[in-house]
Design a protein around this motif. Structure first.
Motif, PDB file in Angstrom:
ATOM      1  N   ARG A   1       2.054  39.014 -69.451  1.00  0.00           N
ATOM      2  CA  ARG A   1       2.723  39.840 -68.434  1.00  0.00           C
ATOM      3  C   ARG A   1       3.911  39.050 -67.872  1.00  0.00           C
ATOM      4  NH1 ARG A   1      -2.495  40.705 -65.316  1.00  0.00           N
ATOM      5  NH2 ARG A   1      -1.257  39.861 -63.616  1.00  0.00           N
ATOM      6  N   ASP A   2       4.800  39.770 -67.178  1.00  0.00           N
ATOM      7  CA  ASP A   2       6.022  39.130 -66.657  1.00  0.00           C
ATOM      8  C   ASP A   2       5.758  38.228 -65.452  1.00  0.00           C
ATOM      9  OD1 ASP A   2       7.705  40.131 -68.522  1.00  0.00           O
ATOM     10  OD2 ASP A   2       8.305  41.882 -67.331  1.00  0.00           O
ATOM     11  N   ASP A   3       4.683  38.495 -64.713  1.00  0.00           N
ATOM     12  CA  ASP A   3       4.517  37.768 -63.447  1.00  0.00           C
ATOM     13  C   ASP A   3       4.301  36.271 -63.662  1.00  0.00           C
ATOM     14  OD1 ASP A   3       2.715  39.655 -64.407  1.00  0.00           O
ATOM     15  OD2 ASP A   3       1.245  39.219 -62.850  1.00  0.00           O
ATOM     16  N   PRO A   4       4.897  35.474 -62.754  1.00  0.00           N
ATOM     17  CA  PRO A   4       4.780  34.023 -62.884  1.00  0.00           C
ATOM     18  C   PRO A   4       3.376  33.523 -62.548  1.00  0.00           C
ATOM     19  CG  PRO A   4       5.978  34.598 -60.870  1.00  0.00           C
ATOM     20  CD  PRO A   4       5.719  35.888 -61.603  1.00  0.00           C
ATOM     21  N   VAL A   5       3.038  32.369 -63.055  1.00  0.00           N
ATOM     22  CA  VAL A   5       1.791  31.693 -62.672  1.00  0.00           C
ATOM     23  C   VAL A   5       2.143  30.780 -61.494  1.00  0.00           C
ATOM     24  CG1 VAL A   5       0.015  30.075 -63.433  1.00  0.00           C
ATOM     25  CG2 VAL A   5       0.931  31.771 -65.041  1.00  0.00           C
ATOM     26  N   PRO A   6       1.396  30.872 -60.374  1.00  0.00           N
ATOM     27  CA  PRO A   6       1.732  30.034 -59.210  1.00  0.00           C
ATOM     28  C   PRO A   6       1.808  28.549 -59.578  1.00  0.00           C
ATOM     29  CG  PRO A   6       0.023  31.630 -58.639  1.00  0.00           C
ATOM     30  CD  PRO A   6       0.222  31.728 -60.128  1.00  0.00           C
ATOM     31  N   ALA A   7       2.746  27.844 -58.921  1.00  0.00           N
ATOM     32  CA  ALA A   7       2.953  26.420 -59.221  1.00  0.00           C
ATOM     33  C   ALA A   7       1.658  25.623 -59.035  1.00  0.00           C
ATOM     34  CB  ALA A   7       4.067  25.867 -58.336  1.00  0.00           C
ATOM     35  N   ALA A   8       0.865  25.992 -58.018  1.00  0.00           N
ATOM     36  CA  ALA A   8      -0.378  25.248 -57.780  1.00  0.00           C
ATOM     37  C   ALA A   8      -1.346  25.413 -58.951  1.00  0.00           C
ATOM     38  CB  ALA A   8      -1.023  25.726 -56.474  1.00  0.00           C
ATOM     39  N   ASP A   9      -1.340  26.590 -59.560  1.00  0.00           N
ATOM     40  CA  ASP A   9      -2.226  26.812 -60.709  1.00  0.00           C
ATOM     41  C   ASP A   9      -1.729  26.034 -61.928  1.00  0.00           C
ATOM     42  OD1 ASP A   9      -3.707  28.389 -59.075  1.00  0.00           O
ATOM     43  OD2 ASP A   9      -3.310  30.278 -60.102  1.00  0.00           O
ATOM     44  N   LEU A  10      -0.410  25.994 -62.109  1.00  0.00           N
ATOM     45  CA  LEU A  10       0.127  25.181 -63.215  1.00  0.00           C
ATOM     46  C   LEU A  10      -0.212  23.710 -63.004  1.00  0.00           C
ATOM     47  CD1 LEU A  10       3.627  26.839 -63.745  1.00  0.00           C
ATOM     48  CD2 LEU A  10       1.576  27.093 -65.171  1.00  0.00           C
TER      49      LEU A  10
ATOM     50  N   HIS B   1       5.458  33.057 -79.385  1.00  0.00           N
ATOM     51  CA  HIS B   1       4.886  33.515 -78.114  1.00  0.00           C
ATOM     52  C   HIS B   1       5.395  32.732 -76.910  1.00  0.00           C
ATOM     53  CE1 HIS B   1       2.235  30.360 -79.715  1.00  0.00           C
ATOM     54  NE2 HIS B   1       1.813  30.125 -78.481  1.00  0.00           N
ATOM     55  N   ILE B   2       5.944  31.533 -77.148  1.00  0.00           N
ATOM     56  CA  ILE B   2       6.404  30.709 -76.015  1.00  0.00           C
ATOM     57  C   ILE B   2       7.575  31.402 -75.297  1.00  0.00           C
ATOM     58  CG2 ILE B   2       7.340  28.447 -75.349  1.00  0.00           C
ATOM     59  CD1 ILE B   2       4.467  28.265 -76.407  1.00  0.00           C
ATOM     60  N   ALA B   3       8.368  32.194 -76.033  1.00  0.00           N
ATOM     61  CA  ALA B   3       9.534  32.856 -75.428  1.00  0.00           C
ATOM     62  C   ALA B   3       9.125  33.781 -74.285  1.00  0.00           C
ATOM     63  CB  ALA B   3      10.301  33.641 -76.490  1.00  0.00           C
ATOM     64  N   GLY B   4       7.974  34.432 -74.417  1.00  0.00           N
ATOM     65  CA  GLY B   4       7.554  35.393 -73.400  1.00  0.00           C
ATOM     66  C   GLY B   4       6.521  34.858 -72.434  1.00  0.00           C
ATOM     67  N   ALA B   5       6.219  33.566 -72.537  1.00  0.00           N
ATOM     68  CA  ALA B   5       5.209  32.976 -71.642  1.00  0.00           C
ATOM     69  C   ALA B   5       5.808  32.757 -70.255  1.00  0.00           C
ATOM     70  CB  ALA B   5       4.720  31.646 -72.222  1.00  0.00           C
ATOM     71  N   ALA B   6       4.945  32.770 -69.250  1.00  0.00           N
ATOM     72  CA  ALA B   6       5.406  32.466 -67.892  1.00  0.00           C
ATOM     73  C   ALA B   6       5.735  30.978 -67.784  1.00  0.00           C
ATOM     74  CB  ALA B   6       4.324  32.843 -66.882  1.00  0.00           C
TER      75      ALA B   6
ATOM     76  N   GLN C   1      14.758  27.513 -71.399  1.00  0.00           N
ATOM     77  CA  GLN C   1      14.033  26.438 -72.101  1.00  0.00           C
ATOM     78  C   GLN C   1      12.871  27.014 -72.920  1.00  0.00           C
ATOM     79  OE1 GLN C   1      13.137  23.744 -68.800  1.00  0.00           O
ATOM     80  NE2 GLN C   1      13.423  22.027 -70.206  1.00  0.00           N
ATOM     81  N   LEU C   2      12.144  27.972 -72.329  1.00  0.00           N
ATOM     82  CA  LEU C   2      11.012  28.579 -73.045  1.00  0.00           C
ATOM     83  C   LEU C   2      11.511  29.305 -74.287  1.00  0.00           C
ATOM     84  CD1 LEU C   2       9.116  29.962 -69.923  1.00  0.00           C
ATOM     85  CD2 LEU C   2       8.295  28.135 -71.428  1.00  0.00           C
ATOM     86  N   ARG C   3      12.624  30.027 -74.131  1.00  0.00           N
ATOM     87  CA  ARG C   3      13.180  30.747 -75.279  1.00  0.00           C
ATOM     88  C   ARG C   3      13.566  29.761 -76.389  1.00  0.00           C
ATOM     89  NH1 ARG C   3      17.126  31.587 -77.901  1.00  0.00           N
ATOM     90  NH2 ARG C   3      18.565  30.359 -76.634  1.00  0.00           N
ATOM     91  N   ARG C   4      14.204  28.675 -76.009  1.00  0.00           N
ATOM     92  CA  ARG C   4      14.621  27.691 -77.020  1.00  0.00           C
ATOM     93  C   ARG C   4      13.399  27.022 -77.669  1.00  0.00           C
ATOM     94  NH1 ARG C   4      18.616  23.503 -75.010  1.00  0.00           N
ATOM     95  NH2 ARG C   4      18.947  23.200 -77.230  1.00  0.00           N
ATOM     96  N   LEU C   5      12.376  26.735 -76.866  1.00  0.00           N
ATOM     97  CA  LEU C   5      11.168  26.115 -77.431  1.00  0.00           C
ATOM     98  C   LEU C   5      10.498  27.040 -78.453  1.00  0.00           C
ATOM     99  CD1 LEU C   5       9.562  24.406 -74.295  1.00  0.00           C
ATOM    100  CD2 LEU C   5      10.471  23.252 -76.338  1.00  0.00           C
ATOM    101  N   SER C   6      10.671  28.343 -78.278  1.00  0.00           N
ATOM    102  CA  SER C   6      10.020  29.293 -79.197  1.00  0.00           C
ATOM    103  C   SER C   6      10.602  29.214 -80.610  1.00  0.00           C
ATOM    104  CB  SER C   6      10.146  30.717 -78.665  1.00  0.00           C
ATOM    105  OG  SER C   6      11.463  31.210 -78.866  1.00  0.00           O
ATOM    106  N   THR C   7      11.680  28.444 -80.781  1.00  0.00           N
ATOM    107  CA  THR C   7      12.317  28.336 -82.100  1.00  0.00           C
ATOM    108  C   THR C   7      11.941  27.039 -82.835  1.00  0.00           C
ATOM    109  OG1 THR C   7      14.302  27.192 -81.297  1.00  0.00           O
ATOM    110  CG2 THR C   7      14.323  29.599 -81.194  1.00  0.00           C
ATOM    111  N   VAL C   8      11.110  26.197 -82.211  1.00  0.00           N
ATOM    112  CA  VAL C   8      10.875  24.889 -82.836  1.00  0.00           C
ATOM    113  C   VAL C   8       9.778  24.919 -83.896  1.00  0.00           C
ATOM    114  CG1 VAL C   8      11.717  23.632 -80.818  1.00  0.00           C
ATOM    115  CG2 VAL C   8       9.243  24.032 -81.086  1.00  0.00           C
TER     116      VAL C   8
END
Ligand SMILES: Cc1cc2nc3c(=O)[nH]c(=O)nc-3n(C[C@H](O)[C@H](O)[C@H](O)COP(=O)(O)O)c2cc1C
Length: 171
Positions: A17-26, A68-73, A55-62
């Motif tokens: 989903r689009d919603d972010p994961v709270p910083a405390a949870d990360l 799936h990394i491109a769409g991750a929160a 950065q996530l979009r670029r990591l999805s190309t490695v």
């Protein structure tokens, strides 16, 4: 979530989903990796928490399996010093696996889906993350709330038969 439920509910989640994961949870997920055991407690790992969309979009190309990394929160990159010898390499990989699984279980406990990716293009991954040349970006873990279905215990996991894998007393 109960530990046993988290163990059974973890699965690779590759749509988020689009919603972010709270910083405390990360932070808690990263702490699980930080607390993970390692051979002789040598802790050959750094963890880079990434939430920047570009950065996530670029990591999805490695790697071909990193889409799936491109769409991750968020993603957590596991970074390891380049091993001095084969024995160190084997043990470092074992330790990275333990840290990965600890983070995935901590994520599951928070209702956060997680998905592995290997890394193929080391030069690109290093550049995106600012990692020094004497380190490798070993794996990425995509994180985010599952877009498909919530994390509940998987009743019929896609595994070899239990009695084929688990033996009692001898082979
Ligand atoms: C070392 C390792 C590397 C993996 N690399 C990828 C990957 O590059 N891309 C991907 O989508 N999944 C990757 N996976 C996820 C596996 O395909 C997945 O764990 C396996 O199919 C079992 O499914 P489950 O995790 O949903 O139980 C990797 C898993 C492991 C343990």
């Amino acid at each position: 979530m109960e530990t046993w439920d988290a163990i059974r509910a973890r699965r690779n989640v590759r749509t988020y989903r689009d919603d972010p994961v709270p910083a405390a949870d990360l932070d808690r997920i990263a702490e699980a990796g930080w607390r993970a055991p390692s051979a002789s407690n040598r802790q050959h790992r750094n963890l880079i928490v990434v939430t920047d969309r570009e950065q996530l979009r670029r990591l999805s190309t490695v790697w071909q399996g990193a889409g799936h990394i491109a769409g991750a929160a968020a993603a957590i990159a596991l970074v390891v010093p380049r091993p001095a010898d084969e024995r160190t390499k084997v043990i470092d990989q074992y330790d990275l696996g333990q840290a990965t699984y600890a983070m995935m279980l901590a994520a599951t406990d928070l209702g956060v889906g997680s998905g592995h990716s290997a890394v193929g293009d080391q030069a690109a991954a290093r550049e995106i993350l600012g990692v020094p040349d004497d380190h490798d970006v070993a794996f990425l873990i995509g994180l985010g709330y599952p877009a498909d279905r919530p994390l509940t215990p998987v009743l019929k996991p896609d595994r070899l038969p239990f009695d084929e894998v688990v033996r009692r007393g001898s082979w």
